[in-house]
Write a protein that holds these residues in place. Structure first.
Motif, PDB file in Angstrom:
ATOM      1  N   TYR A 245      72.452   6.711  45.748  1.00 58.94           N
ATOM      2  CA  TYR A 245      73.029   6.997  44.860  1.00 58.94           C
ATOM      3  C   TYR A 245      73.729   7.900  45.835  1.00 58.94           C
ATOM      4  O   TYR A 245      74.843   7.910  46.462  1.00 58.94           O
ATOM      5  CB  TYR A 245      72.987   7.460  43.574  1.00 58.94           C
ATOM      6  N   MET A 249      76.917   8.221  48.559  1.00 61.65           N
ATOM      7  CA  MET A 249      78.156   8.884  48.611  1.00 61.65           C
ATOM      8  C   MET A 249      78.396   9.467  49.874  1.00 61.65           C
ATOM      9  O   MET A 249      79.600  10.233  50.603  1.00 61.65           O
ATOM     10  CB  MET A 249      77.523  10.205  47.752  1.00 61.65           C
ATOM     11  N   GLU A 250      76.719   9.631  50.700  1.00 58.20           N
ATOM     12  CA  GLU A 250      77.076  10.113  52.214  1.00 58.20           C
ATOM     13  C   GLU A 250      78.204   9.115  52.941  1.00 58.20           C
ATOM     14  O   GLU A 250      79.293   9.771  53.644  1.00 58.20           O
ATOM     15  CB  GLU A 250      75.863  10.724  52.702  1.00 58.20           C
ATOM     16  N   ILE A 252      80.386   7.729  51.347  1.00 59.06           N
ATOM     17  CA  ILE A 252      81.992   7.948  50.677  1.00 59.06           C
ATOM     18  C   ILE A 252      82.897   8.676  51.856  1.00 59.06           C
ATOM     19  O   ILE A 252      84.069   8.867  51.997  1.00 59.06           O
ATOM     20  CB  ILE A 252      81.561   7.830  48.965  1.00 59.06           C
ATOM     21  N   GLU A 253      81.871   9.881  51.193  1.00 58.96           N
ATOM     22  CA  GLU A 253      82.559  11.085  52.041  1.00 58.96           C
ATOM     23  C   GLU A 253      83.047  11.226  53.141  1.00 58.96           C
ATOM     24  O   GLU A 253      83.425  12.418  54.044  1.00 58.96           O
ATOM     25  CB  GLU A 253      81.141  12.844  51.683  1.00 58.96           C
ATOM     26  N   ALA A 275      77.380   5.060  42.276  1.00 54.52           N
ATOM     27  CA  ALA A 275      78.138   6.357  43.476  1.00 54.52           C
ATOM     28  C   ALA A 275      79.743   5.608  43.636  1.00 54.52           C
ATOM     29  O   ALA A 275      80.865   6.448  43.620  1.00 54.52           O
ATOM     30  CB  ALA A 275      77.312   6.611  44.776  1.00 54.52           C
ATOM     31  N   LEU A 276      80.004   4.507  44.018  1.00 53.37           N
ATOM     32  CA  LEU A 276      80.519   3.543  44.098  1.00 53.37           C
ATOM     33  C   LEU A 276      81.496   3.730  43.054  1.00 53.37           C
ATOM     34  O   LEU A 276      82.940   3.820  43.049  1.00 53.37           O
ATOM     35  CB  LEU A 276      80.510   1.544  45.148  1.00 53.37           C
ATOM     36  N   TYR A 277      81.125   3.384  41.815  1.00 52.01           N
ATOM     37  CA  TYR A 277      81.845   3.612  40.880  1.00 52.01           C
ATOM     38  C   TYR A 277      82.520   4.733  40.163  1.00 52.01           C
ATOM     39  O   TYR A 277      83.868   5.293  39.713  1.00 52.01           O
ATOM     40  CB  TYR A 277      81.176   2.454  39.353  1.00 52.01           C
ATOM     41  N   GLN A 278      82.246   5.656  40.366  1.00 55.95           N
ATOM     42  CA  GLN A 278      82.467   7.113  40.204  1.00 55.95           C
ATOM     43  C   GLN A 278      83.556   7.710  41.343  1.00 55.95           C
ATOM     44  O   GLN A 278      84.224   8.625  41.396  1.00 55.95           O
ATOM     45  CB  GLN A 278      81.321   7.922  40.747  1.00 55.95           C
ATOM     46  N   LYS A 279      83.921   6.566  42.378  1.00 55.25           N
ATOM     47  CA  LYS A 279      84.494   7.104  43.223  1.00 55.25           C
ATOM     48  C   LYS A 279      85.745   5.806  43.330  1.00 55.25           C
ATOM     49  O   LYS A 279      86.541   6.022  44.186  1.00 55.25           O
ATOM     50  CB  LYS A 279      84.075   7.046  44.962  1.00 55.25           C
ATOM     51  N   GLY A 280      85.404   4.906  41.863  1.00 57.02           N
ATOM     52  CA  GLY A 280      86.896   4.546  41.960  1.00 57.02           C
ATOM     53  C   GLY A 280      86.761   3.379  42.585  1.00 57.02           C
ATOM     54  O   GLY A 280      87.919   2.099  42.832  1.00 57.02           O
ATOM     55  N   TYR A 281      85.485   2.568  43.211  1.00 59.07           N
ATOM     56  CA  TYR A 281      85.386   1.559  44.019  1.00 59.07           C
ATOM     57  C   TYR A 281      85.066   0.239  43.320  1.00 59.07           C
ATOM     58  O   TYR A 281      84.444   0.645  42.155  1.00 59.07           O
ATOM     59  CB  TYR A 281      84.851   1.970  44.906  1.00 59.07           C
TER      60      TYR A 281
END
Length: 359
Positions: A245, A249-250, A252-253, A275-281
């Motif tokens: 996770y 996240m690193e 993605i950011e 992490a991808l789902y949380q960011k909408g991917y």
């Protein structure tokens, strides 16, 4: 479970390595030469005084047995005791079920073969005394030369599971990580992916030396040979969902993502997916994800995880079978040759990998 045919073949191999044909004369061969039944030969050689045969017949059978150098195999007076040493803690086992699957395979085999088990973890304060007196020892994990010698001082019948050595100086059984990674990347590149992330973990030996990670080494070599962009996306921390996770996240950011992710374990892959789902991917529409191990929960992720199937349970079973044969041999091997066994992996295709959007 290991087939009867496979068990017999391996036992014959060890018997021949141990002492050729000496002492393994079938009773029927003695019976044929003496002109009596195999049952009569067995009773004579077991000194059954209730058997009604002439002294001449009894002496004849014994003489033929001596000529053929027959030796009766002794029966064990008690259960064979197999030690299992796990280099991770019980908590770490729960975090990454790969090592738990290996231990489960060992224990399942031992139960079916009526073998006594002694378990110890590296975190136990007195694990050496726990393991002392075992006839065979199975060490799961990564160990340095000093530890290898320490375990071999307990019993000569030791095998190290999920460990590769540069030199064949001890019994090992592991997976063909190199070919597995090549197969995984061949699959991803066949879908058009030209930028692939590597999310992995570091494992440390008892002396804090970083263990050589074959998956990472093969991944880098493959990407260089096939012009795959990977350097901005290569990360290593731990083999856990939390680590997966955080690493994702690193990425993605950082603002740029590859078209695919190769994770060195399923927990890492599952953490990365979160992490991808949380960011909408969307997976696999926006990015593909592939794991490694094929743990039980992989088929229940959303979507079900494409992964490399690692036969961890069978690896444990086979290690236990091999150690049982060594431990229950009547005499030591006349030439004690260490062996290296390597098991293949295969890709389990599910729903987390799709064609690259770059196509």
């Amino acid at each position: 479970m290991i087939s009867t045919k496979g068990r017999y073949a391996l036992r014959v191999m060890l018997d021949l390595a141990e002492h050729g044909n000496e002492g393994y004369i079938p009773l029927k061969d003695i019976a044929k030469r003496a002109g009596v039944s195999s049952a009569t030969v067995s009773r004579i050689l077991n000194q059954d005084e209730t058997l009604s045969v002439t002294p001449q017949t009894r002496e004849r059978v014994q003489e033929i047995a001596r000529e053929l150098n027959y030796k009766k195999k002794s029966s064990p007076s008690s259960k064979t005791v197999i030690g299992i040493f796990q280099w991770v803690t019980l908590f770490q086992e729960l975090e990454d079920p790969y090592y738990q699957a290996i231990r489960s395979g060992i224990e399942r085999y031992c139960m079916t073969e009526n073998l006594e088990i002694r378990r110890a973890f590296q975190s136990d304060p007195d694990y050496m005394n726990t393991l002392r007196g075992v006839q065979g020892l199975i060490c799961i994990g990564k160990f340095n030369d000093k530890q290898i010698q320490l375990f071999e001082s307990i019993t000569p019948n030791v095998i190290f599971v999920d460990m590769q050595t540069s030199k064949i100086n001890c019994n090992t059984i592991s997976l063909d990580f190199e070919q597995a990674v090549v197969d995984a990347l061949n699959y991803l590149t066949s879908l058009g992916h030209t930028s692939i992330a590597y999310l992995g973990g570091k494992e440390y030996l008892n002396d804090d030396t970083v263990y050589f990670e074959q998956r990472k080494d093969t991944f880098i070599r493959y990407c260089k040979e096939h012009q795959i962009s990977y350097e901005p996306y290569l990360k290593e921390t731990e083999f856990s969902a939390d680590a997966g996770y955080q690493m994702m996240m690193e990425l993605i950011e950082a603002g740029t993502l590859p078209s695919a992710v190769f994770a060195a374990s399923d927990p890492i892959a599952i953490g990365a997916m979160r992490a991808l789902y949380q960011k909408g991917y969307r997976i696999p529409e926006d990015i593909s994800v592939m794991g490694f191990d094929d743990i039980n929960v992989a088929k229940f992720s959303n979507p079900p995880l494409t992964t490399v199937h690692a036969p961890a349970d069978f690896m444990g079973q086979f290690a236990a079978h091999y150690i049982q044969l060594l431990a229950e041999s009547n005499t030591k091997l006349s030439y004690n040759m260490p062996v290296r066994m390597t098991l293949p992996c295969e890709i389990t295709i599910r729903d987390t990998c799709g064609a690259s959007s770059d196509l």
